[in-house]
Design a protein around this motif. Structure first.
Motif, short mmCIF file in Angstrom:
data_model
loop_
_atom_site.label_atom_id
_atom_site.label_comp_id
_atom_site.label_asym_id
_atom_site.label_seq_id
_atom_site.Cartn_x
_atom_site.Cartn_y
_atom_site.Cartn_z
N UNK A 120 -9.80 -5.61 48.89
CA UNK A 120 -9.55 -6.86 49.14
C UNK A 120 -9.34 -7.45 47.78
N UNK A 121 -8.98 -6.72 46.59
CA UNK A 121 -8.63 -7.10 45.48
C UNK A 121 -8.23 -5.90 44.46
N UNK A 122 -7.35 -6.02 43.81
CA UNK A 122 -6.77 -5.07 43.03
C UNK A 122 -6.61 -5.20 41.44
N UNK A 123 -7.05 -4.50 40.73
CA UNK A 123 -7.11 -4.69 39.43
C UNK A 123 -6.10 -3.44 38.96
N UNK A 156 3.02 -7.56 42.16
CA UNK A 156 3.12 -8.30 43.63
C UNK A 156 3.29 -7.30 44.76
N UNK A 157 3.28 -8.01 46.01
CA UNK A 157 3.71 -7.33 47.28
C UNK A 157 2.30 -6.14 47.55
N UNK A 158 1.13 -6.52 47.10
CA UNK A 158 0.22 -5.72 47.48
C UNK A 158 -0.76 -5.94 48.72
N UNK A 159 -0.42 -7.28 49.20
CA UNK A 159 -0.97 -7.90 50.39
C UNK A 159 -2.26 -8.49 50.14
N UNK A 165 5.80 2.25 42.85
CA UNK A 165 4.71 3.41 42.72
C UNK A 165 3.40 2.83 42.77
N UNK A 166 2.87 1.61 42.14
CA UNK A 166 1.64 1.18 42.32
C UNK A 166 1.33 0.44 43.64
N UNK A 167 2.68 -0.14 44.37
CA UNK A 167 2.18 -0.63 45.64
C UNK A 167 2.20 0.65 46.63
N UNK A 168 2.70 1.64 46.37
CA UNK A 168 2.78 2.81 47.42
C UNK A 168 1.06 3.51 47.36
N UNK A 169 0.86 3.64 46.33
CA UNK A 169 -0.43 4.22 45.99
C UNK A 169 -1.68 3.27 46.49
N UNK A 170 -1.45 1.93 46.44
CA UNK A 170 -2.45 1.14 46.97
C UNK A 170 -2.60 1.01 48.38
N UNK A 171 -1.27 1.01 49.08
CA UNK A 171 -1.00 1.20 50.38
C UNK A 171 -1.45 2.38 50.99
N UNK A 172 -1.59 3.60 50.31
CA UNK A 172 -2.06 4.82 51.03
C UNK A 172 -3.55 4.80 50.73
N UNK A 173 -4.28 3.99 50.38
CA UNK A 173 -5.81 4.04 50.29
C UNK A 173 -6.18 4.05 51.81
N UNK A 174 -7.10 5.01 52.08
CA UNK A 174 -8.01 4.97 53.38
C UNK A 174 -8.68 3.79 53.67
N UNK A 175 -9.26 3.29 52.78
CA UNK A 175 -10.18 1.90 52.74
C UNK A 175 -9.24 0.86 52.03
N UNK A 176 -8.80 -0.15 52.61
CA UNK A 176 -8.03 -1.24 52.27
C UNK A 176 -8.92 -2.05 51.32
#
Length: 213
Positions: A114-117, A124-127, A101-112
């Motif tokens: 460069x760091x995720x808290x 893992x797997x956030x890119x 779920x967390x990966x999907x939510x981050x991947x759906x952000x319209x602005x990518x």
């Protein structure tokens, strides 16, 4: 370096100074519920449009969560959410469902970002690089914002389910394992949105079958 006392925006500002912005916060709601989806959210806040009153969603009143939800949608750079439905939670197990779920939510952000808290544990797997923070929804504004988006979104979903399955009281307990919920579960058996990876759901199904014999 992030110094104590810099406020809830301290982490985002320090990471931005290090050239790692934009920074997203990610959190989930519903991991401990035995019915309904797990909902994950990700938020990138605008550094020049701070939002006051952000906190762990569980520490806020429903009225405060709704107000902040609307304000986050108006003022954030980007907001996204993803639901992992009950059957997928059963298939993956709750920890993997959380990560997915967390990966999907981050991947759906319209602005990518460069760091995720993230709150509590690494994902893992956030890119992009990330940091897991103990009580992140209390100390990092973007994680607090994500917790509010996830909680309000999931509560609204459970209110919709209440209209379909009114006998369980989802509007009240939102699918969490309360005594009210357990009583309804034992009386009516599991619904299509209950999670079979929870022992109390399995026990209630067995009890329901015995009661019908």
């Amino acid at each position: 370096m992030i110094r104590p006392g810099r406020g809830a925006y301290g982490y985002e500002r320090a990471l931005a100074r290090a050239g790692l912005g934009p920074v997203a916060g990610a959190d989930e709601a519903g991991r401990g519920a035995c019915a309904g989806p797990l909902v994950a959210a990700a938020v990138i806040l605008h550094p020049q449009r701070p939002i006051g009153g952000l906190d762990d969603s569980k520490a806020l009143t429903p009225q405060a969560r709704e107000r902040l939800y609307d304000e986050i949608l108006r003022r954030a750079v980007a907001v996204a959410w993803a639901a992992v439905e009950a059957d997928e939670c059963d298939r993956l197990g709750m920890h993997q469902a959380d990560l997915q779920g967390l990966r999907r939510a981050v991947g759906r952000l319209e602005t990518a970002p460069n760091y995720v808290l993230t709150d509590g544990f690494p994902v893992d797997g956030l890119g992009v690089p990330g940091l897991a923070m103990w009580k992140g929804d209390k100390v990092a504004a973007c994680v607090s914002a994500a917790s509010i988006i996830a909680k309000v979104t999931r509560d609204r979903i459970m209110q919709e389910h209440d209209a379909t399955f009114p006998e369980y009281g989802f509007r009240v307990h939102k699918g969490y394992c309360t005594s009210m919920h357990q009583s309804a579960l034992e009386e009516h058996g599991p619904s299509p949105i209950h999670r079979w990876c929870f022992d109390n759901v399995v026990r209630a199904a067995r009890s329901d079958r015995v009661g019908r014999l």
